[in-house]
Design a protein around this motif. Structure first.
Motif, PDB file in Angstrom:
ATOM      1  N   GLN A  34      -4.516   3.363  -9.218  1.00 26.12           N
ATOM      2  CA  GLN A  34      -3.984   2.995  -7.950  1.00 26.12           C
ATOM      3  C   GLN A  34      -4.509   1.572  -7.526  1.00 26.12           C
ATOM      4  O   GLN A  34      -3.808   0.794  -7.066  1.00 26.12           O
ATOM      5  N   MET A  35      -5.826   1.480  -7.673  1.00 28.29           N
ATOM      6  CA  MET A  35      -6.543   0.310  -7.482  1.00 28.29           C
ATOM      7  C   MET A  35      -5.939  -0.996  -8.424  1.00 28.29           C
ATOM      8  O   MET A  35      -5.826  -2.003  -7.961  1.00 28.29           O
ATOM      9  N   ALA A  36      -5.742  -0.692  -9.567  1.00 30.71           N
ATOM     10  CA  ALA A  36      -5.265  -1.589 -10.567  1.00 30.71           C
ATOM     11  C   ALA A  36      -3.949  -1.963 -10.208  1.00 30.71           C
ATOM     12  O   ALA A  36      -3.506  -3.342 -10.276  1.00 30.71           O
ATOM     13  N   THR A  37      -2.925  -1.061  -9.819  1.00 31.09           N
ATOM     14  CA  THR A  37      -1.650  -1.248  -9.576  1.00 31.09           C
ATOM     15  C   THR A  37      -1.752  -2.094  -8.144  1.00 31.09           C
ATOM     16  O   THR A  37      -0.856  -3.132  -8.138  1.00 31.09           O
ATOM     17  N   LEU A  38      -2.509  -1.654  -7.109  1.00 31.54           N
ATOM     18  CA  LEU A  38      -2.453  -2.317  -6.052  1.00 31.54           C
ATOM     19  C   LEU A  38      -3.105  -3.687  -6.264  1.00 31.54           C
ATOM     20  O   LEU A  38      -2.370  -4.846  -5.832  1.00 31.54           O
ATOM     21  N   ASN A  39      -3.903  -3.923  -6.958  1.00 24.96           N
ATOM     22  CA  ASN A  39      -4.516  -5.302  -7.148  1.00 24.96           C
ATOM     23  C   ASN A  39      -3.374  -6.051  -7.880  1.00 24.96           C
ATOM     24  O   ASN A  39      -3.153  -7.512  -7.345  1.00 24.96           O
ATOM     25  N   THR A  40      -2.906  -5.775  -8.790  1.00 22.35           N
ATOM     26  CA  THR A  40      -1.559  -6.511  -9.552  1.00 22.35           C
ATOM     27  C   THR A  40      -0.610  -6.807  -8.368  1.00 22.35           C
ATOM     28  O   THR A  40      -0.080  -7.907  -8.600  1.00 22.35           O
ATOM     29  N   SER A  41      -0.098  -5.696  -7.771  1.00 22.21           N
ATOM     30  CA  SER A  41       1.143  -6.021  -6.749  1.00 22.21           C
ATOM     31  C   SER A  41       0.499  -7.106  -5.633  1.00 22.21           C
ATOM     32  O   SER A  41       1.509  -7.818  -5.285  1.00 22.21           O
ATOM     33  N   LEU A  42      -0.768  -6.993  -5.067  1.00 24.23           N
ATOM     34  CA  LEU A  42      -1.223  -7.970  -4.257  1.00 24.23           C
ATOM     35  C   LEU A  42      -1.322  -9.397  -4.812  1.00 24.23           C
ATOM     36  O   LEU A  42      -0.906 -10.384  -4.378  1.00 24.23           O
ATOM     37  N   GLN A  43      -1.796  -9.482  -6.226  1.00 28.57           N
ATOM     38  CA  GLN A  43      -1.964 -10.734  -6.586  1.00 28.57           C
ATOM     39  C   GLN A  43      -0.444 -11.570  -6.761  1.00 28.57           C
ATOM     40  O   GLN A  43      -0.256 -12.639  -6.672  1.00 28.57           O
ATOM     41  N   GLU A  44       0.415 -10.524  -7.236  1.00 28.40           N
ATOM     42  CA  GLU A  44       2.019 -11.031  -7.391  1.00 28.40           C
ATOM     43  C   GLU A  44       2.372 -11.733  -5.858  1.00 28.40           C
ATOM     44  O   GLU A  44       3.137 -12.845  -5.946  1.00 28.40           O
ATOM     45  N   LEU A  45       1.713 -11.248  -4.881  1.00 24.71           N
ATOM     46  CA  LEU A  45       2.168 -11.747  -3.623  1.00 24.71           C
ATOM     47  C   LEU A  45       1.133 -12.883  -2.823  1.00 24.71           C
ATOM     48  O   LEU A  45       1.383 -13.329  -1.792  1.00 24.71           O
ATOM     49  N   GLY A  46       0.264 -13.209  -3.899  1.00 28.37           N
ATOM     50  CA  GLY A  46      -0.564 -14.213  -3.402  1.00 28.37           C
ATOM     51  C   GLY A  46      -2.000 -13.729  -2.444  1.00 28.37           C
ATOM     52  O   GLY A  46      -2.740 -14.553  -2.038  1.00 28.37           O
ATOM     53  N   PHE A  47      -2.090 -12.602  -2.575  1.00 23.26           N
ATOM     54  CA  PHE A  47      -3.252 -11.700  -1.939  1.00 23.26           C
ATOM     55  C   PHE A  47      -4.374 -11.485  -3.147  1.00 23.26           C
ATOM     56  O   PHE A  47      -3.897 -11.303  -4.132  1.00 23.26           O
ATOM     57  N   LEU A  54       0.706  -1.220   0.063  1.00 23.56           N
ATOM     58  CA  LEU A  54       0.018  -0.047   0.043  1.00 23.56           C
ATOM     59  C   LEU A  54       0.864   1.228  -0.184  1.00 23.56           C
ATOM     60  O   LEU A  54       0.729   2.019  -0.638  1.00 23.56           O
ATOM     61  N   GLU A  55       1.863   1.213   0.908  1.00 21.24           N
ATOM     62  CA  GLU A  55       2.880   2.390   0.899  1.00 21.24           C
ATOM     63  C   GLU A  55       3.427   2.690  -0.412  1.00 21.24           C
ATOM     64  O   GLU A  55       3.703   3.682  -0.869  1.00 21.24           O
ATOM     65  N   ARG A  56       3.886   1.573  -0.943  1.00 21.27           N
ATOM     66  CA  ARG A  56       4.574   1.476  -2.605  1.00 21.27           C
ATOM     67  C   ARG A  56       3.756   2.275  -3.456  1.00 21.27           C
ATOM     68  O   ARG A  56       4.237   3.017  -4.353  1.00 21.27           O
ATOM     69  N   VAL A  57       2.386   1.796  -3.521  1.00 19.61           N
ATOM     70  CA  VAL A  57       1.545   2.423  -4.274  1.00 19.61           C
ATOM     71  C   VAL A  57       1.074   3.840  -4.066  1.00 19.61           C
ATOM     72  O   VAL A  57       0.128   4.354  -4.780  1.00 19.61           O
ATOM     73  N   ARG A  58       1.772   4.399  -2.850  1.00 12.99           N
ATOM     74  CA  ARG A  58       1.254   5.688  -2.205  1.00 12.99           C
ATOM     75  C   ARG A  58      -0.409   5.846  -1.743  1.00 12.99           C
ATOM     76  O   ARG A  58      -0.841   6.664  -1.961  1.00 12.99           O
ATOM     77  N   LEU A  59      -0.659   4.554  -1.169  1.00 10.38           N
ATOM     78  CA  LEU A  59      -1.886   4.590  -0.653  1.00 10.38           C
ATOM     79  C   LEU A  59      -1.722   4.206   0.931  1.00 10.38           C
ATOM     80  O   LEU A  59      -1.759   3.205   1.454  1.00 10.38           O
ATOM     81  N   ASN A  60      -1.430   5.626   1.619  1.00 13.62           N
ATOM     82  CA  ASN A  60      -0.773   5.161   2.911  1.00 13.62           C
ATOM     83  C   ASN A  60      -2.039   4.801   4.001  1.00 13.62           C
ATOM     84  O   ASN A  60      -3.136   5.799   3.822  1.00 13.62           O
TER      85      ASN A  60
END
Length: 190
Positions: A46-59, A21-27
């Motif tokens: 931001q939501m698309a980037t967050l979703n992609t980043s979380l999916q890469e980590l299994g979330f 979340l912090e990396r995507v600048r969503l504090n």
């Protein structure tokens, strides 16, 4: 704004999601197991980037009320087991009913439909994983483990452990850490 995230099952998961979340600048205002409270409404990008980043980590970000409720149930049960303070006469129906302000029958049916196992099976599987953890670290006796997880006796714990794993607790202890499962991957073995 509240976002629900699937597979957040431990404190490390909370830390990892906070970092994303912090990396995507969503504090985030708050990050809890299974949920994130944001101070601002994120943009679609931001939501698309967050979703992609979380999916890469299994979330996974949950957007369906049914899946959100099932994830809340799982998080409550995992937290209860991880606390190691389950009383002998612990009532799953009472605990979930009070925690989620819903009828247990409704929660039970919903959980079974989504997860393919009963709430009771899921709870037992979580308890067995906790038993495995404590056996591997060799910090508690079987009697202490049984008491902390609400078993009426060591015999009851041992019987349930063997039914789930195919091994007695002492046989498992000899095998060691290689046979543990991540909490978000605990399933019934058929």
């Amino acid at each position: 704004m509240r976002i629900f995230v699937k597979n957040m099952v431990c404190n490390r998961c909370v830390l990892v999601v906070r970092q994303v979340l912090e990396r995507v600048r969503l504090n985030p205002a708050e990050v809890l197991m299974g949920a994130v409270e944001l101070e601002i409404q994120p943009t679609k990008e931001q939501m698309a980037t967050l979703n992609t980043s979380l999916q890469e980590l299994g979330f996974e970000i949950l957007d369906d009320r049914t899946h959100i409720l099932v994830e809340q149930i799982k998080n409550l049960l995992i937290a209860q087991v991880q606390s190691g303070t389950i009383t002998e006469h612990f009532s799953l129906s009472e605990f979930l009913g009070k925690s989620l302000h819903r009828e247990y029958g409704q929660l039970s049916r919903l959980f079974s439909e989504v997860e393919g196992i009963t709430l009771e099976q899921f709870f037992i599987l979580q308890k067995v994983e906790k038993v495995k953890e404590w056996l591997v670290y060799d910090e508690l006796t079987l009697s202490e483990i049984a008491w902390r997880l609400g078993y009426s006796s060591v015999a009851h714990l041992s019987a349930q452990f063997k039914k789930v794993t195919g091994l007695t607790p002492s046989a498992f202890k000899k095998l060691g850490i290689a046979h543990r499962n991540p909490l978000d991957n605990v399933r019934v073995h058929k």
